[in-house]
Design a protein around this motif. Sequence first.
Motif, PDB file in Angstrom:
ATOM      1  N   SER A  81       0.835  -1.159  -0.131  1.00 14.51           N
ATOM      2  CA  SER A  81       0.047   0.022   0.068  1.00 14.51           C
ATOM      3  C   SER A  81       1.044   1.271   0.065  1.00 14.51           C
ATOM      4  CB  SER A  81      -1.048  -0.093   1.234  1.00 14.51           C
ATOM      5  OG  SER A  81      -1.548  -0.944   1.246  1.00 14.51           O
ATOM      6  N   ASP A  82       0.392   2.214  -0.834  1.00 13.10           N
ATOM      7  CA  ASP A  82       0.994   3.527  -0.654  1.00 13.10           C
ATOM      8  C   ASP A  82       0.194   4.613  -0.672  1.00 13.10           C
ATOM      9  OD1 ASP A  82       0.691   4.928  -2.986  1.00 13.10           O
ATOM     10  OD2 ASP A  82       1.102   3.104  -4.182  1.00 13.10           O
ATOM     11  N   ASN A  83       0.460   5.744  -0.136  1.00 12.12           N
ATOM     12  CA  ASN A  83      -0.462   6.900   0.081  1.00 12.12           C
ATOM     13  C   ASN A  83       0.093   8.125  -0.780  1.00 12.12           C
ATOM     14  OD1 ASN A  83       1.960   7.717   1.557  1.00 12.12           O
ATOM     15  ND2 ASN A  83       0.511   8.014   3.468  1.00 12.12           N
ATOM     16  N   GLY A  84       0.341   7.422  -2.269  1.00  8.78           N
ATOM     17  CA  GLY A  84       0.769   8.556  -3.221  1.00  8.78           C
ATOM     18  C   GLY A  84      -0.326   9.151  -4.099  1.00  8.78           C
ATOM     19  N   VAL A  85      -0.012   9.467  -5.395  1.00  6.91           N
ATOM     20  CA  VAL A  85      -1.041   9.924  -5.838  1.00  6.91           C
ATOM     21  C   VAL A  85      -2.397   9.388  -6.297  1.00  6.91           C
ATOM     22  CG1 VAL A  85       0.140  11.862  -7.367  1.00  6.91           C
ATOM     23  CG2 VAL A  85       0.236   9.556  -8.225  1.00  6.91           C
ATOM     24  N   GLY A  86      -2.143   7.850  -6.339  1.00  2.00           N
ATOM     25  CA  GLY A  86      -3.320   6.999  -6.625  1.00  2.00           C
ATOM     26  C   GLY A  86      -3.692   7.415  -8.418  1.00  2.00           C
ATOM     27  N   MET A  87      -4.723   6.631  -8.637  1.00  2.00           N
ATOM     28  CA  MET A  87      -5.030   6.709 -10.048  1.00  2.00           C
ATOM     29  C   MET A  87      -6.583   6.718  -9.990  1.00  2.00           C
ATOM     30  SD  MET A  87      -2.972   3.577 -12.015  1.00  2.00           S
ATOM     31  CE  MET A  87      -2.678   2.509 -10.423  1.00  2.00           C
ATOM     32  N   THR A  88      -7.109   7.616 -11.213  1.00  2.00           N
ATOM     33  CA  THR A  88      -8.496   7.683 -11.841  1.00  2.00           C
ATOM     34  C   THR A  88      -8.761   6.455 -12.501  1.00  2.00           C
ATOM     35  OG1 THR A  88      -8.153   8.771 -13.707  1.00  2.00           O
ATOM     36  CG2 THR A  88      -8.349  10.283 -11.648  1.00  2.00           C
ATOM     37  N   ARG A  89     -10.277   6.212 -12.833  1.00  2.00           N
ATOM     38  CA  ARG A  89     -10.439   5.140 -13.595  1.00  2.00           C
ATOM     39  C   ARG A  89      -9.933   5.149 -14.973  1.00  2.00           C
ATOM     40  NH1 ARG A  89     -15.760   1.606 -13.209  1.00  2.00           N
ATOM     41  NH2 ARG A  89     -16.263   0.821 -15.282  1.00  2.00           N
ATOM     42  N   THR A  90      -9.711   6.236 -15.376  1.00  2.00           N
ATOM     43  CA  THR A  90      -9.350   6.339 -16.717  1.00  2.00           C
ATOM     44  C   THR A  90      -7.721   5.992 -16.798  1.00  2.00           C
ATOM     45  OG1 THR A  90     -10.685   8.274 -17.031  1.00  2.00           O
ATOM     46  CG2 THR A  90      -9.184   7.770 -18.840  1.00  2.00           C
ATOM     47  N   GLU A  91      -7.080   6.499 -15.427  1.00  2.00           N
ATOM     48  CA  GLU A  91      -5.533   5.963 -15.454  1.00  2.00           C
ATOM     49  C   GLU A  91      -5.398   4.717 -15.324  1.00  2.00           C
ATOM     50  OE1 GLU A  91      -4.106  10.534 -13.860  1.00  2.00           O
ATOM     51  OE2 GLU A  91      -4.836   8.952 -12.374  1.00  2.00           O
ATOM     52  N   VAL A  92      -6.200   4.208 -14.620  1.00  2.00           N
ATOM     53  CA  VAL A  92      -5.988   2.539 -14.326  1.00  2.00           C
ATOM     54  C   VAL A  92      -6.362   1.846 -15.679  1.00  2.00           C
ATOM     55  CG1 VAL A  92      -7.383   0.422 -13.312  1.00  2.00           C
ATOM     56  CG2 VAL A  92      -7.268   2.757 -12.052  1.00  2.00           C
ATOM     57  N   ILE A  93      -7.254   2.221 -16.339  1.00  2.00           N
ATOM     58  CA  ILE A  93      -7.239   1.626 -17.787  1.00  2.00           C
ATOM     59  C   ILE A  93      -6.181   1.687 -18.573  1.00  2.00           C
ATOM     60  CG2 ILE A  93      -8.607   1.510 -20.064  1.00  2.00           C
ATOM     61  CD1 ILE A  93     -11.096   2.364 -18.270  1.00  2.00           C
ATOM     62  N   GLU A  94      -5.703   2.981 -18.512  1.00  2.00           N
ATOM     63  CA  GLU A  94      -4.482   3.226 -19.231  1.00  2.00           C
ATOM     64  C   GLU A  94      -3.157   2.437 -19.108  1.00  2.00           C
ATOM     65  OE1 GLU A  94      -3.811   7.533 -19.723  1.00  2.00           O
ATOM     66  OE2 GLU A  94      -5.602   7.632 -20.821  1.00  2.00           O
ATOM     67  N   ASN A  95      -2.989   2.698 -17.599  1.00  2.00           N
ATOM     68  CA  ASN A  95      -1.782   2.166 -17.127  1.00  2.00           C
ATOM     69  C   ASN A  95      -1.768   0.491 -16.906  1.00  2.00           C
ATOM     70  OD1 ASN A  95      -0.706   4.837 -16.874  1.00  2.00           O
ATOM     71  ND2 ASN A  95      -1.589   5.215 -14.700  1.00  2.00           N
ATOM     72  N   LEU A  96      -2.907  -0.114 -16.376  1.00  2.00           N
ATOM     73  CA  LEU A  96      -2.916  -1.544 -15.986  1.00  2.00           C
ATOM     74  C   LEU A  96      -3.739  -2.261 -17.053  1.00  2.00           C
ATOM     75  CD1 LEU A  96      -3.566  -1.175 -12.111  1.00  2.00           C
ATOM     76  CD2 LEU A  96      -1.223  -0.736 -13.499  1.00  2.00           C
ATOM     77  N   GLY A  97      -3.896  -1.631 -18.232  1.00  2.00           N
ATOM     78  CA  GLY A  97      -4.594  -2.436 -19.258  1.00  2.00           C
ATOM     79  C   GLY A  97      -3.962  -2.272 -20.368  1.00  2.00           C
ATOM     80  N   THR A  98      -2.819  -1.407 -20.797  1.00  2.00           N
ATOM     81  CA  THR A  98      -2.321  -1.022 -22.144  1.00  2.00           C
ATOM     82  C   THR A  98      -0.760  -0.806 -21.760  1.00  2.00           C
ATOM     83  OG1 THR A  98      -2.642   1.164 -21.990  1.00  2.00           O
ATOM     84  CG2 THR A  98      -4.465   0.069 -22.951  1.00  2.00           C
ATOM     85  N   ILE A  99      -0.138  -0.754 -22.976  1.00  2.00           N
ATOM     86  CA  ILE A  99       1.440  -0.304 -22.773  1.00  2.00           C
ATOM     87  C   ILE A  99       1.359   0.800 -23.987  1.00  2.00           C
ATOM     88  CG2 ILE A  99       3.551  -1.030 -23.261  1.00  2.00           C
ATOM     89  CD1 ILE A  99       2.816  -3.687 -22.804  1.00  2.00           C
ATOM     90  N   ALA A 100       1.692   1.704 -23.435  1.00  2.00           N
ATOM     91  CA  ALA A 100       1.391   3.116 -24.345  1.00  2.00           C
ATOM     92  C   ALA A 100       2.735   3.278 -25.287  1.00  2.00           C
ATOM     93  CB  ALA A 100       1.013   4.329 -23.543  1.00  2.00           C
ATOM     94  N   LYS A 101       3.882   2.757 -24.915  1.00  2.00           N
ATOM     95  CA  LYS A 101       5.004   2.842 -25.576  1.00  2.00           C
ATOM     96  C   LYS A 101       4.876   2.524 -27.012  1.00  2.00           C
ATOM     97  CE  LYS A 101       7.219   1.513 -21.227  1.00  2.00           C
ATOM     98  NZ  LYS A 101       8.140   0.447 -20.685  1.00  2.00           N
ATOM     99  N   SER A 102       5.373   3.480 -27.973  1.00  2.00           N
ATOM    100  CA  SER A 102       5.025   3.198 -29.458  1.00  2.00           C
ATOM    101  C   SER A 102       6.193   2.298 -29.929  1.00  2.00           C
ATOM    102  CB  SER A 102       5.029   4.509 -30.130  1.00  2.00           C
ATOM    103  OG  SER A 102       6.405   4.902 -30.509  1.00  2.00           O
ATOM    104  N   GLY A 103       5.860   1.385 -30.822  1.00  2.00           N
ATOM    105  CA  GLY A 103       6.943   0.450 -31.141  1.00  2.00           C
ATOM    106  C   GLY A 103       6.712  -0.852 -30.246  1.00  2.00           C
ATOM    107  N   THR A 104       5.870  -0.812 -29.172  1.00  2.00           N
ATOM    108  CA  THR A 104       5.969  -2.038 -28.592  1.00  2.00           C
ATOM    109  C   THR A 104       5.545  -3.472 -29.235  1.00  2.00           C
ATOM    110  OG1 THR A 104       5.282  -0.744 -26.668  1.00  2.00           O
ATOM    111  CG2 THR A 104       4.754  -3.142 -26.525  1.00  2.00           C
ATOM    112  N   LYS A 105       4.621  -3.289 -30.072  1.00  2.00           N
ATOM    113  CA  LYS A 105       4.105  -4.509 -30.984  1.00  2.00           C
ATOM    114  C   LYS A 105       5.256  -5.147 -31.698  1.00  2.00           C
ATOM    115  CE  LYS A 105       0.133  -5.971 -33.602  1.00  2.00           C
ATOM    116  NZ  LYS A 105      -0.946  -6.116 -32.651  1.00  2.00           N
TER     117      LYS A 105
END
Length: 624
Positions: A81-105
């Motif tokens: 557990s941390d008490n940092g910035v946390g994530m919004t629903r959109t951020e969760v989808i972006e951060n824990l459901g995708t990889i945003a770095k280009s060229g990943t594929k």
Amino acid sequence: MDMKKKETHIFQSEVKQLLHLMINSLYSNKEIFLRELISNASDAIEKLRFHALSNPALYEKNGEFNILISVDKENSTITISDNGVGMTRTEVIENLGTIAKSGTKTFLESITSNDPEKNRNLIGQFGVGFYSVFIVADKVTVKTRAAGLSADQGVFWESLGQGEYTLANISKADRGTDITLHIKKGEEEFLEDWRLRNIISKYSDHISLPVKIRTKKNENEGIHWEKINKAEALWIRNKSDISEVEYKEFYKHITHDNNDPLVWSHNRVEGKQEYISLLYVPKCAPWDMWNREHKHGLKLYVRRVFVMDDAVQFMPHYLRFIRGLIDSNDLPLNVSREILQDNRVTHSLRNALVKRALQMLDKLTQDTEKYQLFWKEFGLVIKEGPAEDINNKENIVKLLRFSTTHNNSIEQNVSLDEYISRMPKDQEKIFFIAADSYAAAKSSPHLEIFYKKGIEVLLLFDRIDEWMMSHILDFQGKKFQSVSKVDDSLNKLMSNDAYKDKEEQKTLQPFIKRVKNILGERVKEVRLTHRLTDTPAIVITDTNDMSTQMVKLFAAVGQTVPEVKYILELNSEHILVKRMIDIQDENIFSLWVELLLDQALLAERGTLDNPNQFIQRINKLLVA
Ligand code: ADP
């Protein structure tokens, strides 16, 4: 738990691929999941601390920062557990459901080999991050709430690490993120107190935030949190108190690179400017170093407070592989990327950091083996340096390594200092040849005289080489000279043959004229040469004309350049030329001339405008 808006999402296909590759390649180093989670938690807290400087409401009720780790043996879970910035629903989808770095594929697709060692390296370089939890867990639950939002805007995320994840809205009183790992059967060692303490201190000793573990000796005792790291930022400690292992772990913490760094340089500067810098050279080039969007730059701290990642303003492009951090006492805390851009402090920090980086590399040259590793990974990037950074040109050029006719190998491992130390007294210039490949450079007819006289020539065959050479005109007072261009110093080297040359020039004058008549304006000049041994004819570029490789470089980027007119040189010692002199039949003679010119052009450029005509001429002569 009260869950609203519960949904099932499928992972982006790259995530699925990454999960699969990771689980199969990193099984021998499973504990790194904890390093990744602690790093993320520490980043989240550092971000909060920074944002809260301008918006203290983000602290909510709680200004004390913690990373808390607890184990529930009965249910086989670990929670971080941390008490940092946390994530919004959109951020969760972006951060824990995708990889945003280009060229990943493309990158992930390139990891198809069955060599586990190689896969491990590649995946490690990619930065394994959050998804590494699935190496040891068969279910992971994340509960998070972004700082500043109300308690009912918490987000629930859960996945078995296969194709999909569940998302829901929940209520979460405290800001920050709780991540619960349901440990796989067979991985129970990670639930053992001693094992966890061991891993946690290894991965968190160097971070500035307290990492605490839950201890509860018996049922009657309340919950107690025990701090198990030093909780002191590594870079502010004294160099002499920091072990190699700590430097290496810190590198992995800030870069998410799973490999050790090659070398680092840690400096504290006091006086007019006050700052601490810690620069690292990675062992492997980042997988996306040649991507336009490749993230690079240093982590920026101002008076110990994290301000931003990837501050590119402190490193020039040709040093974009350098990782690390700068902690400045002189920049304002509310500094933005725009402010950094033209700021006097930034400029002088950048100058100082570039010097440091170049010094670090210069020092690395003393360890030939390590330096070769470095050069293989980053040599091509360093070659951008002489054009980009005029002020440090001499120091960059010192770092260059070349393949030469002396080492007789494709490996680029000769320094200019070494080359100069081998130069005969009467050699005035540093000679080089540029071609499309090592083989083409090494066997170019331009080199025949150099082999004969035992004079070393740099063999250049990287795309960027010719362009780089156009930006370095000399080194330690010695000029660079392309051997495919006309030059006086070359003539001097051949001075022994000068006498013979004069005699010949006279007697063979009619022959030369005959050749020139046939070729007309297609060549600048026709003349005799002594630079050749095994080759009958060669084309060379006049002193001020654009070299063949340069023309190709321009053509490759779609620029038109005026056609180059070569000088055709003939080797009168060669049997073909000797025979040619005696040919009376004007048609046959002209076939020979055309053929020699085409041969010379083919050797020079690697291609012909009209290959078919060339073949027809050969065939005609074969049956003549
Ligand atoms: P990386 O950290 O290399 O970006 P990760 O896969 O580890 O990749 O994490 C992806 C993103 O998820 C992070 O960049 C961060 O924005 C977010 N994230 C992960 N863990 C946390 C956390 N504990 N608190 C807030 N955000 C987090």
